[in-house]
Write an enzyme that holds these catalytic residues in place. Structure first.
Site, short mmCIF file in Angstrom:
data_model
loop_
_atom_site.label_atom_id
_atom_site.label_comp_id
_atom_site.label_asym_id
_atom_site.label_seq_id
_atom_site.Cartn_x
_atom_site.Cartn_y
_atom_site.Cartn_z
CE LYS A 183 -3.27 3.32 0.93
NZ LYS A 183 -4.26 3.28 -0.31
CE LYS A 191 -1.04 9.14 6.56
NZ LYS A 191 -2.41 7.99 7.04
#
Lengths: 292, 292, 292, 292
Positions: D169, D238
């Site tokens: 991911k 992030k």
């Protein structure tokens, strides 16, 4: 000794005047003839063509970039008319590719060639305190050494192949650019934490980095005084591209030089070419959203 | 004066011994107690806990990183037991985030705190010639100044907020890393053109870059002598990450620091952590396909 | 229509054969004449000089780089002999600088010029399904549109100035290089965590990145099959340098292109030029200390 | 089957509603209870604590970041109260470090754990067409497979160690960021040559890059429509930091990720956090001195 000197910008004029002061007979030439007057008043003879200056023990040239060297030295027929006894001492900062081409062009014509780029600004040149990096045949170097010593405080021989001297100059200028960029980024970081560039760089250049180039550029960054340019941004950009070209030819990745290229390009994109290359600090601050 | 000193690595031991030599009464503590013996023989008292060393005019601490400072200063209950008249002078290189947390933790307990990171290797510390960057209340700084002067040749005040001293240390170490990387890349470039790293860096560090850190690291690069480490690679990597963290918190892009991070990571990936951080030159050369 | 076609590499041959299949009368020329035989067997006339191919409605050229275009189109006298009614359609991927020079050279001689670089590999060209990016005068484009439609499935007009089509091609190739580098780095990261490049890239190119270039290069990276080269590394390096040159001329910092340049240079420094440019993945893995 | 679902943001709500539509009995919990109402109207039971939702065959969680997962899953005592027969399926995008910690925390308590990060925006989740990357014991995966198939169109197993799914991911999101940055730089380059971002990106995303993420972000870049954010800049920042942290732990240099970090930081420094991460194009254009 009897010598010629072509290329009388701020650097060349200072260097030629030191040859004159050392008692040598100097014939000078410059593309725009105004620059010859001060040297004439010091006793220089003025030639009307570069060929006429190419006589005696040595011909010194201090031209501004590859294009000027190509035009004046290679495309003008100068080498064809040079005396085989005259050593050509080329002080210009040129590309490694042109360094090779020049060495080969002189060799083909049986001419002696010395690559002799210098470290030092015009004031250092005027004081006769340049650092001169040289490459050429040892015997040839010995012949011109007394002349070089009139202009520089130290002579740094790097071997026979001309390109060796030029790559040292190019790599050195890259190190200067990297020093500036490191100050630019580091002081953006301290500013963002409340410490002014002046306070921070004063500590650094009084302690670890107490070397003149750091001190000089730190002052400009601290005062945000980027004009008038001591070393103009487009020249710095040219020099970093010389490093990248040399790296390309020999396949040497230079990530710091790539960052410098992009940062200089960004500084140029601001639209003001007349700034010193320490204006890199403006861009580092702008990226961080810092106000002037 | 009566003081405490905790953290007796090579730096801390040298600093504490200078306090002793200056006639101060020093109580020392170290996690591994062996390090206390040489100082005891110079007259130091040895405490069995950091709390017992925290007495008198000032408590000096020289711990190795954020984690050690957190454990010994914040998580141990040390601050709860400190006397309000004792100034805590923290010499460690810590993150800006921890610098703020420490300042706040001391303030909440009414304790005086001085951030005092230093520039200088153990030999410089032993000679009492450190550069000490300080931040704290001016009156508090004055109280500890004589003690700091026993350890350093210059004290550089940066204001009241503790983080200001720490960001100067962090930004300075980043500049050192950038200087090494610039030598690593530049000498890969000259080597690819036939000029050894030694010949090139000798010119540079004798002329433009005649500053001790350049000279020291140039020697290691020229000799490819990366062991034993003067400053170990993982410490350099830690320091660059301190710069990137400080930059993250205040949103300051640092492209040179990003390159350094990647280059240090690549050097670490070679598998040998015991090398000096000037081993960056190994990676620059390897990228260019240069053989040792 | 009657047309000429010069430059019969894999791309040019496929394109010219589609013109023949569409019923046009095509006169071909190639530097090494062997390449003309298959087209002759399809009905092409073979010219002995590029000038003789420059006749009829249009002259198409598909030469390999700036140097070839300069030699065949600009330095050969070709333009001087071209008929004013013949449109020159140049499919080559050339620099923005040469694009301008070509546009100007044609304009000076009153010749119509269309820049028409293409996206697509030889198999796509053979299928007549190229994407052809064009720039030139609308009326001129309309005249050659039926011919272009014999070679491509879509024609993308970008305006009049030739350089517009070329910069689109250059920027597109840069995006391809960036896609490869992103797969190279991302799969080094997953490999370091135990997920093979094949498993990772299969997910990505089956989902978010289900586009042919991703799928094709992912397969090469997963299988570490970098030979024979589909698109040879030196050509990729050339293309990234075309992007950097265009960026230089207009002062556009391109940090991704700078990273690509350094990574491609590092791949070239490994010494094997015959690899596909997806060998960028070898370098990303090597930097991370991953074994093959 | 009877399951729980905690974390009902846009993604979690859409996923839970697909479980309900597939006929499963779902007990939901969310920190701010308002989010539970729409699901209750679809038949969900509403729990007052996460513990009460942790019952039946599986507990699904879709929390926003490391901190939320740490608070709700690790620090709340949730795991202590979970039934050993309930599988925890964690859909959050978390760091590799937290992935390991979670796997270990579940294993210590004898709980079954599946890492199951997803690719797809809320609209894709609502359509039940997510790509779900999973890691865990094969037998456990089989037990939850029918439930996952209610939410996703494809399930991609990556092995047993949880971190494998999470690194896929993370690496995938890095590739998305790189795709955006490549479009940002490439379109700055074409704009500087007179070709609008819209014209250029239309060609690219109609041809080589005809994949939904390219097409979606290209549209935003072409229209300079960075608000409202589809994927907010701080989330992109992030995610790139998750890639850099994973790279740090395993020593994988990621130069593209470093550039992305600096570019995102520069975009954040502009002061507007509410923009989509395709606002990277604003910064690329600003660096080049291009006006909006």
């Amino acid at each position: 000794m009897k010598v010629g000197f072509i290329g009388l910008g701020a650097m060349g004029s200072a260097m030629a005047s030191n040859l004159l002061k050392a008692g040598h007979s100097v014939t000078v030439w410059n593309r725009s003839p105004e620059a010859t007057a001060p040297l004439a008043s010091l006793g220089a003879k003025v030639a009307s063509t570069p060929q006429r200056a190419a006589q005696g023990e040595a011909l010194f040239s201090m031209l501004s970039n590859d294009q000027a060297v190509r035009e004046v030295v290679l495309d003008s027929g100068l080498l064809e008319e040079m005396d085989k006894g005259t050593v050509h001492v080329n002080h210009a900062t040129v590309s490694v590719a042109l360094a090779r081409e020049l060495a080969s062009a002189h060799a083909q014509r049986g001419l002696d060639y010395v690559a002799a780029p210098v470290f030092g600004r015009p004031d250092v040149a005027a004081a006769g305190r340049l650092n001169i990096v040289v490459a050429g045949k040892p015997a040839v170097l010995e012949r011109v050494r007394p002349l070089l010593e009139a202009m520089g405080s130290a002579i740094w021989p790097m071997g026979e192949e001309a390109e060796r001297a030029n790559v040292v100059k190019i790599a050195g200028n890259f190190m200067l650019g990297a020093a500036i960029e490191s100050m630019a980024e580091a002081s953006a970081l301290t500013r963002a934490h409340g410490v002014s560039a002046g306070d921070f760089l004063h500590v650094m250049t009084s302690t670890l980095f107490a070397a003149p180039p750091y001190q000089g550029y730190a002052k400009l960054i601290a005062e945000q005084r980027f004009k008038p340019a001591g070393f103009a941004l487009p020249l710095g950009y040219k020099d970093i591209n010389l490093a990248l070209s040399a790296a390309d030819a020999t396949r040497v990745p230079l990530p710091f030089a790539s960052v410098l290229r992009d940062s200089l390009l960004e500084t140029l994109a601001l639209g003001d070419e007349d700034v010193d290359w320490s204006a890199l600090a403006m861009v580092a601050a702008r990226r961080a959203g810092l106000k002037d």
